[in-house]
Write an enzyme that holds these catalytic residues in place. Sequence first.
Site, PDB file in Angstrom:
ATOM      1  N   ASP A   1       0.848  -1.198   0.000  1.00 21.08           N
ATOM      2  CA  ASP A   1       0.000   0.000   0.000  1.00 21.08           C
ATOM      3  C   ASP A   1       0.883   1.247   0.000  1.00 21.08           C
ATOM      4  OD1 ASP A   1       0.528   1.042   2.591  1.00 21.08           O
ATOM      5  OD2 ASP A   1      -1.134  -0.030   3.511  1.00 21.08           O
TER       6      ASP A   1
ATOM      7  N   GLY B   1       1.883   3.371   1.935  1.00 15.71           N
ATOM      8  CA  GLY B   1       2.781   3.707   3.027  1.00 15.71           C
ATOM      9  C   GLY B   1       3.937   2.744   3.199  1.00 15.71           C
ATOM     10  N   LYS B   2       4.057   1.759   2.319  1.00 13.55           N
ATOM     11  CA  LYS B   2       4.989   0.676   2.582  1.00 13.55           C
ATOM     12  C   LYS B   2       6.341   0.847   1.879  1.00 13.55           C
ATOM     13  CE  LYS B   2       2.295  -1.753   5.280  1.00 13.55           C
ATOM     14  NZ  LYS B   2       1.064  -0.977   5.526  1.00 13.55           N
ATOM     15  N   MET B   3       7.269  -0.039   2.247  1.00 12.33           N
ATOM     16  CA  MET B   3       8.663   0.035   1.788  1.00 12.33           C
ATOM     17  C   MET B   3       8.771   0.025   0.274  1.00 12.33           C
ATOM     18  SD  MET B   3      11.462   0.201   3.484  1.00 12.33           S
ATOM     19  CE  MET B   3      13.170  -0.294   3.585  1.00 12.33           C
TER      20      MET B   3
END
Length: 378
Positions: free
Chosen positions: A184, A186-188
């Site tokens: 998503d 917000g992820k790495m």
Amino acid sequence: MPGWEVIGKEEQAAVNEVFEKGGILCAHGFDHLRKGHFATRFFESEFKDRFQAKHATAVSSGTAGLKVALKALGVGVGDEVITQAFNFIATVEAIRDCGATPIMTNIDDSLNMDPTDLKEKITSKTKAIIIVHMLGNSADMDRLMQIANENGIKVIEDNCESPGATWNDKLLGTIGDIGVFSFDMGKMITCGEGGMVITNDEQLGKFCREYPDHGHENNPDFHRGEDTREIYGFNYRMTEMQAAVGRVQLTKFNDILSSTQTKWKSLREQLSTIPSREVFNACTPMGDTVMIKVVDEDKRNEMIKASNELKVGIKNVPSAIKWHCAGYWDHILDENEFNHSQITKQILSQYVAIPINLKVASETYHKLGERILEIWTK
Ligand SMILES: *Cc1c(COP(=O)(O)O)cnc(C)c1O
């Protein structure tokens, strides 16, 4: 978790390629229209190689991945699934969606699942355990896996927040029976929405491949419309456009990881006189968040202010803690689990989490470190 910071032209070109090579198709079937381009299948194969797993299935989100993993382990009505109170709401939602009951453990000094509490929570109804490696740091995998194994209970690692982190040089997500990742925003690494389910187990791998695709076996001997199946499923497929973006992001993963790890290490060393979240010796963290424990509320607020002023900001704790702590989830937990989670809520309320981003310079982190130390020693 900074994948969004380095998303741009390469990802855009990859989406164009999807359009050029056959248009918008789903992950499976219609091979004659594709001009050799299979974004989702390529992404799965590349992810599998990078994360050293035998099987990988791309899905529409990390939450969908958790649901698939629980279904693969046969979780259903009447079962209990244990997870932890520092978490993201997705695990508890997936458990509830299977008709099972979420049971919450509190956290240890690593701020992940407390092994002692896990032991207490196991009953004859426990069907699975979801260990969540929160904000880049591994849970105590030796002790947790030992307890799970002694009791014959399967383990899902929710590794949405710690891809690339290791435990005794083993990648998180490959230690339990099934590992779940999220892409998503917000992820790495990110493709806006998306997830991946990995496993080394043949049977589980088969289930995780088929369940998100309506039970399709994608039998090469049959046209998709005539395909064979053994189980019913659901539609949690990743789209080709998501996969195209995910593939490019994956090529950036090692650089993102080493950059965050380097900055994380130097900020943590700079702040070594302040109590911080425990990192076990066996763990090499992903390094996207530094968490320090500041009991004094005024000092804590000053540090948050300093971080905001330097445009570093704050990550999840304390800003988005309501979505990340079961101590707030009275809409989905029963009274017992909600009350038990108050211990975790209390612990987390004393922490400040500083995000490590790619486009924030090392000097800025150093400056922030100095400001924090000043406030600390006041
Ligand atoms: C992001 C996240 C998820 C769910 O991911 P989505 O892709 O947003 O559905 C699950 N667990 C944790 C710990 C997460 O951080």
